[in-house]
Scaffold this active site. Structure first.
Site: not given
Ligand code: SF4
Ligand code: SF4
Length: 436
Positions: A32-33, A270, A292, A342
């Site tokens: 899954y990498c 993040c 990343d 969220c």
């Molecule tokens: S896009 Fe990158 S910096 Fe933004 S939430 Fe996802 S992992 Fe984190």
């Molecule tokens: S609807 Fe609510 S639980 Fe679903 S991704 Fe958006 S913020 Fe998150």
């Protein structure tokens, strides 16, 4: 490449750069990498960060931070392939350029299979925090985490964990949640807690795009991926176990993130920040990327040997990348009850449409909503305890008391009866719902 640990992000003045000193090169071949394919970005490379580049980065990274604590996050591929001498030099450069009073931390994410006593002594001496990738008991781990010959790696990873413990090295376990372990949350949790003896856990959902480029494009995902419902159920099952006996004893990253949000604080991760842009990646040759999960040509910001690091971090391109996370949220998210924690999750997983047809919904939405809704009551209790200066572990006693009271009060009510609170719902779906 081990799954990304999603680097904690700090206030806007600070930023974090994850280092890939050996690029995507790894001694394993995990199915899954998401990073192995990045090798194709550098067809003629030897994939080794040079000493002049290491020194230039260390100097620029330290000089451009306005905070007193700087973290070097080593990742890959497999960063230990660089050998110990590389990291000895890295620490020397950090000592050379560190300012008085500045705290420099090192974190290193590894598959653990190449560790020996010399690594253990080094990590301990320099206080490295290690992230070890382990997906649960043998069959679940070996389902996808195999070496280049397709051989299982479970025993080698456990030997790596034993070595870290032997040398007193601090480590987190990073567990990818995928098709092979998603239905076994308690088995995974008990194994990590009781057999590995881990106290710091991260459960990272595998959402793997099924395409030939390795970039964030296309809408198909592989069968190894976890579904939103599975991920939510996994987290809820682990939470319900944790909340009964392990608060203050075992630390699960997403539970800490949730508690921070219920306290009105920033999540420190993040994925659940309102915007992105402060968690970047440096490839082995000095190329800097926005994140990343977006190591692809359109998100390359430049090379630190040609452009100052801080200029790229604060560039308009990176600012737009970061703000797109907030600005592209579909209405369903903007009006969602758990949006405060969220924030729509990571943009890399926003690949489905809302029921109203709007694009940009996170494929894990169902799981996030279920989990964050489920933990609301206990999170409120923990936040109140903390605000009153009491330990959040009091939650376990408070919930046990609530459960006893509920049992007494509703002893005569059948599970399918209308709920006595007058909600109109069945008792089992309302006040009779088993509380964590
Ligand atoms: S896009 Fe990158 S910096 Fe933004 S939430 Fe996802 S992992 Fe984190
Ligand atoms: S609807 Fe609510 S639980 Fe679903 S991704 Fe958006 S913020 Fe998150």
């Amino acid at each position: 490449m081990t799954p990304t640990p999603h680097i904690p992000t700090a206030p806007p003045v600070a930023f974090h750069v994850m280092l890939k000193p050996s690029g995507a090169i790894c001694n394993l071949d995990c199915a899954y990498c998401y990073y192995l394919s990045k090798e194709r970005l550098y067809p003629d490379s030897r994939f080794r960060m040079s000493d002049p580049l290491l020194e230039a980065f260390t100097r620029q990274y330290i000089e451009s931070q306005s905070v007193s604590e700087v973290t070097f996050g080593w990742q890959g591929g497999e960063p230990t392939l660089m050998g110990l001498d590389f990291f000895r030099r890295a620490v020397e450069f950090q000592q050379k350029y560190g300012r008085p009073g500045m705290r420099i931390l090192n974190t290193l994410q590894t598959n653990g299979t190449l560790l020996d006593d010399a690594w253990g002594r080094f990590f301990r001496k320099h206080n490295f925090l290690i992230g070890l990738s382990l997906d649960g008991p043998r069959t679940m781990h070996d389902a996808y985490r195999v070496d280049k010959a397709g051989h299982p790696t479970f025993d080698r990873v456990l030997a790596g964990a034993a070595l870290l413990k032997k040398h007193g090295v601090k480590f987190n376990i990073l567990t990818a949640v995928h098709a092979a372990n998603a239905e076994h949350p308690l088995e995974v949790y008990h194994f990590l807690r009781d057999e590995v003896g881990a106290s710091f856990l991260q459960f990272i959902p595998i959402v793997q795009r099924d395409n030939d480029t390795g970039f964030q494009e296309g809408e198909r995902i592989t069968k190894r991926s976890v579904t939103g419902r599975q991920y939510g159920n996994f987290l809820i099952a682990v939470f319900d176990e944790w909340v009964r006996q392990d608060v203050g004893r075992v630390f699960v990253q997403i539970f800490d993130v949730a508690l921070a949000a219920w306290m009105g604080q920033r999540p420190g991760l993040c994925l659940f920040e309102e915007t992105c842009g402060t968690a970047l990646v440096l490839e082995h040759n000095g190329d800097l990327y926005a994140c990343d999960h977006f190591v692809e040509p359109r998100c390359r910001l430049g090379n630190i040997l040609e452009t100052p690091l801080i200029g790229m971090v604060t560039s308009e391109k990176q600012r737009r990348f970061g703000q797109a996370k907030r600005d592209t949220l579909p209405r369903l998210c903007r009006e969602c009850e758990v949006q405060f924690v969220c924030h729509g999750g990571c943009p890399k997983n926003r690949m489905v449409r809302t029921p109203g047809g709007e694009p940009g919904l996170n494929i894990l939405c169902e799981g996030y909503k279920a989990f964050f809704t489920h933990v609301d009551h206990p999170m409120r209790i923990m936040a109140a305890e903390l605000k009153a200066g009491r330990p959040p572990a009091n939650l376990m006693r408070i919930l046990a008391k609530e459960e006893l009271e509920a049992q007494r009060r509703f002893a005569h009510i059948g599970r399918n009866d209308p709920c006595p609170c007058g909600s109109g719902r069945k008792f089992k779906h309302c006040c009779g719902r088993r509380r964590p």
